[in-house]
Motif scaffolding. Structure first.
Motif: not given
Ligand SMILES: Cc1ncc(COP(=O)(O)O)c(C=O)c1O
Length: 393
Positions: A172-174, A205-212
């Protein structure tokens, strides 16, 4: 006084505990009949050093003699707030270097959510089912409990929910996600710890998609789990850390901490990106500074683990099905909400303060001050087991 309490003070439940407080000291709260209650709740994890710790009182008194509120947040250089922010940075990973002080936990969550949107230029927030992050509109929007928020809708848009500890949900984290917000240990849900590798996977996952990644440490923070911050147990560092409760040593406070690069964006385009009148209040900051110093300079955090063991040893009873949590953030489960209610209310009559968790009606909250003595722990556990004996007799 009781009649006035119900007549003039707004209530949030039809049946508050309604104990009339006279004073409090150490691990005890006293009612106006001078009856002593051993405190196994610590103001819902807020009074880590117990009640009226001498070092906190000294810090407050010294500050009272110097100045109270003098200016809105961030304009003047006020020693207690500066020293507190500096001390926090010294105990955190290098990138968590700048702190914004607020008046409450929920307000710090608001600041963290705004910062994530400002920094990423994205809007989606991913939060967890059964999460609790506070009760203002933004914080409530990321609360994972529909029954308690339905009537307040519409809340902020673009929030997606995942199940805590479900690795599959991480898809869900994109690249549309501004931030993922999680409690390091889910509180209201029943003191649920992250599974092995879960927070690491969220981080990845956050690092992969650039989410904090925002970690809410408002409850586990400041020594309650045996480390200064809960995330230190799980090999996962957040981009934004949110704290509150135990930081203030019994005074109202919240904080969000991040990198200078991120935090500095609150100064520009627009300037005044997050403002408050009283955040960083000198008396509150002085209390928090004394609290953090005491927790980090004493043996309290190592003793937390021994105290957890003592509770687990002395809280054995056929009606207690499980004890969840870590350190002095524990929840004893019975298999029935009615029984849990009865135990909490009868223990209060017997001079022991217990409390509920927000979303898990079978859980009995056990979050005493970190300063509680071994004798007090044993005494409290004996009251609980005695009460359980009497209801099962
Ligand atoms: C995990 C968590 N986040 C946020 C909050 C909100 O903090 P406050 O009540 O200070 O606004 C709480 C309070 O219970 C909490 O436990």
């Amino acid at each position: 006084m009781k009649a006035d309490f119900f007549k003039y003070q707004a209530q949030t439940t039809p049946h508050p505990l309604a104990m009339t407080i006279s004073h409090a000291e150490g691990s005890y709260i006293y009612d106006t009949n001078n009856k002593a209650y051993l405190d196994f709740v610590a103001g819902v994890s807020a009074c880590g050093l117990g009640h009226r710790h001498p070092k906190i009182l000294n810090a407050v008194k010294n500050q009272l003699d110097r100045y109270l509120h003098v200016m809105v947040y961030g304009e003047y250089i006020q020693e207690p707030a500066v020293e507190l922010a500096k001390l926090l940075a010294s105990h955190l990973p290098k990138h968590l270097e700048k702190t914004y002080l607020t008046n409450s936990g929920t307000e710090a969550i608001e600041g963290a959510l705004k910062l994530a949107r400002r920094v990423t230029g994205r809007s989606q927030i991913v939060a967890a089912n059964h999460a609790y992050h506070g009760n203002t509109m933004g914080a409530m929007s990321v609360m994972g409990y529909e029954d308690r928020k339905r009537v307040f809708r519409p809340l902020i848009p673009d929030v997606a929910f995942i199940d805590f500890n479900h690795f599959d949900d991480l898809k869900t984290i994109t690249t549309k996600t501004a931030a993922v917000i999680l409690e390091t240990i889910q509180g209201g849900a029943g003191f649920i710890e992250p599974k092995e590798g879960y927070l690491e996977s969220v981080r990845k996952r956050c690092t992969e998609v650039g989410a904090l990644l925002i970690l809410d440490e408002i409850q586990p923070g400041f020594g309650r789990t045996g480390k200064l911050f809960g995330f230190e147990h799980y090999n996962c560092e957040p981009d934004i850390l949110v704290t509150g409760k135990g930081l203030g040593g019994g005074m109202p406070i919240g904080a969000f901490t991040s990198s200078a690069h991120y935090m500095d964006q609150l100064q520009d385009q627009p300037k005044l990106g997050h403002i408050t009148t009283f955040g960083g209040h000198p008396v509150i900051a002085a209390a928090a500074l004394a609290t953090v110093k005491e927790i980090t300079e004493s043996q309290l955090m190592t003793q937390v683990i021994e105290k957890e063991q003592l509770i687990r040893k002395h809280l054995q009873h056929p009606l207690i099905t499980e004890i969840r949590g870590r350190g002095l953030m524990l929840a004893a489960f019975t298999n029935s909400p009615d029984l849990t209610n009865e135990v909490i209310l009868t223990c209060q009559d017997e001079g022991l303060i217990l409390f509920w968790l927000l979303f898990e009606p079978r859980a009995i909250r056990i979050t005493p001050p970190l300063t509680i003595s071994n004798e007090e722990i044993i005494k409290g556990c004996q009251i609980i087991t005695r009460v359980l004996d009497s209801v099962s007799a």
